[in-house]
Design a protein around this motif. Sequence first.
Motif: not given
Length: 913
Positions: A583-611
């Motif tokens: 289950g953990g490996c499938v979750a990791t692969l889904v996050q990496l392959i299917i429309l990957p959502s990276k923490a650093r991208v989320k971080l930039k989005e949060s900072l942009a929203a704060a600005i």
Amino acid sequence: MVEALILAAIGACLGVAWASLATYLGSLLYESNLTATLGIRAAFLTIALFVHGYTTPQFELTAIFPGQFLYPVLTAVAIVLLVNVVVFPEFGSTHLGLATIETLRQTLKVQKSASALFVASASHSLASTDPSLIELTAAKSDLRKKVAGCKAALIECSFELAFSVLTPWELRPIAGKGIRAFVTSTISLVGACESEYALLGRPEHHGDAETPPEQADIDLSRRKRGISGGDAQLLRFLLRCVEQPLSDLQSTISHTVDVISACLAYAYDVPALPWLTQGTHGILLQELDVHIDTLRTAIADFDRTTTDALEGAADLTDLTPDAAGDVDVMPRDEVFLISSFMLNLRQAATHTLDMLTHARHLVELRQERRERRHLWFPRVRWQKWLFSGRSEQLDISCADSDFGASRETLTRERRQVARREKKLRERVADFLEWVAGSQDVLYAFKLTIGVMLCSWPAFVERWTMWFYHSRGVWVGIVFILVFENAVGSTVWVFALRAAGTVVGSVWGYAAYKAHGGNPVVIAVMLMVGTVPSYYVQLGTRYTKAGMICTISMCVVAVSTHLQTVPGSSWENFYKRTITMLIGGCVATLVQLIILPSKARVKLKESLAAAIVEINKMESCVALGVDETKNIVSSPRLFKKFARASRKAEVSLANAETFLEYTKHEPRLKGSFEMQEIIFVLRQIVDRMENLLQMRQAYGSAVLEQYNARVYSYRRNVAASITLMLFACHEALTTKLPLPQFLPSARIAHVRMVVRVRQILMEEEEEDEQTCGPGASSAKRRALRLKFLSWNAATAALEECIEYVEELVDLMKMLVGANEFRSGLLNRPTYREYVRQIKQIRGKSVRSGAETAVEGTSLGRLTSRIMGASVREGETEMEDIPNPLQRIQSRKAVAPRLGMVKSDVVGRHGVKEE
């Protein structure tokens, strides 16, 4: 606790109802077509995965089916309630009172240290026990966590039973609004200490001539600030004038906070606190009235003594017998800094008075109820709890009510017409755009795909029973538990749960094998194993590892003993472990392959929203920049600012969370350190909150009296800040370099301050002409409370500007700037160009800068504000502080450009009109 139990019970009931409906519909087709039955179940599961679903091998609906799921959940809910209410009662009111007292004490400690550090500069010394500035700066984040803890405890108490004299929500004026305002004023005091350090440097400790290592780090890393060019002698002189009033008020605040803590401990049955000299029983209302009157008198005396001290300083002609020049108390950096500390300390005293008044009310309520305990049921605002965003919409509608009924009616009618005219095709397009841009839909889509990848064998007729006996259901559940909203967080949670699962499964296997499956031995072993697991869950930051460890040891041992599913202890052990890994490996692969959502991208989005929210806060600060009349702030403005401030705080909190997860993501590029940007944005938010707090509490003399004469200068400041924030936001979202030319908000701010000084000096000259020499009232008006409020707000705005400039520098390090792509740095004659510019500036300054700039009133005032002084043997450009060098260079080069232009006109024979 109760909130979690309610959610668990509601989720279990909804899940069972949905699964029961799927099973019932499937049973109608079971005899005719098993494939159709499985298809119906798969469709229901796909829909249910948006709110989490279940899988079972049963094909007919019976009474046993709901009981298999509802019985464990509801039984656990009942046991938890019984233990926490009857066996070990832990009522939230006492915990809330203790959390509030601890926050007050911690805030008071920081406030006293800030006051000692600020005042110690007047005597050039600190006590050896006083904390350093770096400790105070670090304490600001701790205070924010304390405020968040109080808020969380207050919300939690809304869902809990309380057996006490007073209800938890009766403490809201102190634990909510009061604590937040008190902490905000304290953080502003620490900010004033940071500005003072930029001007004066580090005071020496008694008996310690060496610089501490952390203090040396500050000396090396602190950024050049505009106040660093101020007059240290003037600041120390003004500090000595107001030192005693500051110390007296701080002493009164400290004593009052002790009284408030004692009242809260008495009202909410908090155990005796070690710092109290006497017990918390027998508090007299008359005694509290005396404390209230004492604090009110102290605030009034503080206003009178500080004003008298500053007016007395303004009447002096020299700072010292050897110094030359008047004591300048007109708007300037040193006066801004003194005003900021004075009014923020006064604000802290005012908030303390409000909390003491409410604490007296709580004591009076307890005595009126004759200290008899009652069982208070939860008071939950279901509309706000169940429908997120509804309260925000209500606030917006209330805040916008000041715009006028006619405009609202017109806008509403236009929207209704536009809504009626929309065609079906446009509505479908709007829906598709919403789906494409919704992060919630994207998350649900990936979750559904991942769970179906883990569960598809359950819907194949030949593999259904194999999937059930192999614990295949666990794979889907593990996927749901591990799957997070970013790659980094998914990897981190997977690692924690995998470690907890392995440890718990090993212990559960050992518990069953210890005595051949003896139930007494199993119970004892599980009890021994849960103690460290609960400690990890409750006492460390690895909460999910401890939680899954407890679950795994119980699942392996108890399921083997009860034989809920056929299998030995070894089978349960390795199947539990393998399903977690799958289950953990499938979750990791889904996050990496299917429309990957990276923490650093989320971080930039949060900072942009704060600005974006900070820009909204700036629009509230810049009220009236387009109006040619004096203005007064309205309640709508403060509501709008508070709403933007809350959203900015949430965005920054999210950014800090994602920043932690970026450390667990693989990255091919260089380091991704964003802590500095988060720190700078928090500083900007703190300063803007302090600015509006001063304006809301005391008004603003400049906005209310002189806005018609300075609005254009304020407009330049606001426009510069807005453009810089907008450029940083676009750099984060588009990854494009910053433009090479950005407006200087610092220069615009200096011009605005100089303009205010000019206005006051003109009034001073008029007063002297009217009433005679020595009868000027302009200086006295500049020392009144409302003008001191503008001084304090201006100090906060000046610091905001400096942090915005630092934000621009950090963005340049992150995405680059256009001047690095082309231009001067690519030219081979760059050094020659710099040499020519220096020669032009040097000749121009030596020949005409003194007459052209320093001879003007604006030049003299600017030099006095920034603390500039001409030294022999140095060029004029070296004497002018950094913020004004660009202004000076333009004025100095102007004569040179004029000569070049005349020479060109003469050679070409063109007559200039």
